[in-house]
Design a protein around this motif. Structure first.
Motif, PDB file in Angstrom:
ATOM      1  N   ASN A   1       0.798  -1.001   0.179  1.00 19.94           N
ATOM      2  CA  ASN A   1       0.067  -0.063  -0.149  1.00 19.94           C
ATOM      3  C   ASN A   1       0.677   1.135   0.060  1.00 19.94           C
TER       4      ASN A   1
ATOM      5  N   ASP B   1      -5.785   2.159  -0.826  1.00 20.64           N
ATOM      6  CA  ASP B   1      -5.547   1.734   0.358  1.00 20.64           C
ATOM      7  C   ASP B   1      -4.206   2.616   0.879  1.00 20.64           C
ATOM      8  N   THR B   2      -4.398   3.718   1.432  1.00 20.30           N
ATOM      9  CA  THR B   2      -3.290   4.461   1.506  1.00 20.30           C
ATOM     10  C   THR B   2      -3.184   5.304   2.854  1.00 20.30           C
ATOM     11  N   THR B   3      -1.931   5.892   3.311  1.00 20.17           N
ATOM     12  CA  THR B   3      -2.139   6.751   4.463  1.00 20.17           C
ATOM     13  C   THR B   3      -1.919   8.188   3.867  1.00 20.17           C
TER      14      THR B   3
ATOM     15  N   THR C   1      -2.642  11.688   3.231  1.00 21.60           N
ATOM     16  CA  THR C   1      -3.599  12.444   3.870  1.00 21.60           C
ATOM     17  C   THR C   1      -4.118  13.697   3.030  1.00 21.60           C
TER      18      THR C   1
ATOM     19  N   ASN D   1      -8.262   3.471   3.745  1.00 17.81           N
ATOM     20  CA  ASN D   1      -7.638   4.606   4.080  1.00 17.81           C
ATOM     21  C   ASN D   1      -7.420   5.515   2.896  1.00 17.81           C
ATOM     22  N   HIS D   2      -8.155   6.622   3.182  1.00 19.81           N
ATOM     23  CA  HIS D   2      -7.965   7.982   2.385  1.00 19.81           C
ATOM     24  C   HIS D   2      -8.279   7.349   0.641  1.00 19.81           C
TER      25      HIS D   2
END
Length: 374
Positions: free
Chosen positions: A51, A145-147, A149, A194-195
């Protein structure tokens, strides 16, 4: 009249009238090698780590079959998208699986995951859309599916938009600009947790999405920027807001099935036309909210149901036009005790004589005028 009308609903009542690069470290030969080795390991980790980064561009061609999971059906990337940019473009398709006006069929025989972006751009037509059809209810696709922001770099599923973040980021050079028509028939399709989001339409181009038996999940917001979302059957679950009409006319139509919005259904602040058609099925939402702007905001009842998610003092804002058509509609009060609708209800003169049914138990206050006669 304009007086507040409050009533307690027990059984049904009928009312009428009223989303990485690195370099070697300099220095001595040994330190350079160490730095290079470290840099190399870091690059590999970032490239193939879960991811974390885009890996390849994969274009759907449908060269041998309609199966998403067959490598030969994907060009350039020579792989089934996993941590990649997946692109559906009409100039890349093989015509083996399209004849005349028949739609392009893409089948999913497993639960596939692509931890980046999936684009449907400049593909399909109203009469021959891209059809995604899974072999069972648990097969399908999760994309993104990533962190990250920054929504300008967001992942997820893009329909009719080539711009990262749907409408806020730079254009993806691998995605064609143009209208897109996509139909989800069976299986489960989702943006990542996620984001990652669903984005429909941008600029002068429209994203048209139809749900016909599938389950659609959006753990975050759903952006209906320009185009349409039509639910004929199946289930749509949106954990946060639905945002409509940011940069174009937007229409949400319920013909069947259930669409559940965890928070607000928002008519964005713009000059564009935003419309909800409740012809069948059930829309569950906390609030239908008009953010402002000169664009018309309308809810049409013509046989569908609006279920109130929880208590709120403005379930349908007073700036929203509510029309009651010939097939009428239902408002499920859902046991709420302090819900209120400030909007007025009017009869649609082109489709008159529909009435409204109120059920579900609880108390609902109607604060606007009641102007239908069915």
């Amino acid at each position: 009249g304009g007086n507040s009308l409050k009533f307690r609903v027990g059984s049904c009542e009928f009312l009428s009238g009223g989303r990485v690069s690195s370099r070697a470290v300099g220095g001595s030969s040994s330190s350079w090698r160490l730095g290079s080795l470290f840099s190399f390991i870091l690059s590999v980790a970032l490239l193939f780590g879960a991811n974390s980064a885009w890996s390849a561009n994969c274009y759907w061609a449908g060269g041998t079959s309609s199966d998403w999971g067959t490598v030969a059906n994907w060009t350039t990337g020579n792989k089934v998208p996993n941590n990649d940019g997946a692109y559906f473009r009409s100039d890349k398709f093989n015509d083996n699986f399209k004849s005349g006006n028949r739609a392009y069929l893409v089948t999913l025989n497993a639960a596939h995951t692509n931890n980046w972006r999936t684009f449907f751009c400049k593909c399909g037509t109203a009469s021959a859309p891209i059809i995604l059809r899974a072999n069972n209810a648990t097969s399908g696709l999760t994309s993104g599916d990533t962190t990250e922001t920054d929504r300008k770099k967001a992942e997820g599923i893009y329909i009719g938009t080539a711009y990262n973040g749907g409408d806020t980021g730079s254009k993806d050079s691998n995605a064609s600009e143009g209208d897109a028509y996509v139909r989800f028939e069976t299986g489960t399709f989702a943006s990542g947790a996620n984001h990652s989001y669903w984005f429909l339409g941008h600029g002068t181009y429209h994203g048209h999405m139809t749900v016909a038996g599938a389950t659609i999940n959006s753990p975050l917001e759903f952006y209906l920027n320009r185009g349409s979302l039509t639910v004929d059957s199946g289930t749509v679950n949106i954990t946060k807001d639905v945002k409509m009409g940011t940069n174009g006319d937007a229409t949400l139509t319920m013909n069947g099935g259930t669409l559940t919005v965890g928070s607000w259904t928002r008519f964005e602040n713009s000059s564009y036309v935003k419309t909800i058609n409740l012809n069948g099925g059930t829309l569950v939402t906390y609030r239908i909210n008009k953010q402002g702007g000169a664009g018309a905001a309308t809810v049409n009842f013509n046989g569908g149901t609006l279920r109130i998610k929880t208590n709120y003092n403005s379930v349908i804002d007073s700036g929203v036009t509510v029309n009651v058509k010939a097939n009428g509609g239902t408002i499920d009060v859902n046991g709420t005790t302090t819900a209120a609708i400030p909007a007025s209800f009017s009869e649609d003169s082109s489709s008159p004589c529909g009435g409204m049914k109120f059920c579900g138990g609880g108390t609902l206050t109607l604060g606007g005028t009641i102007g239908y006669t069915g």
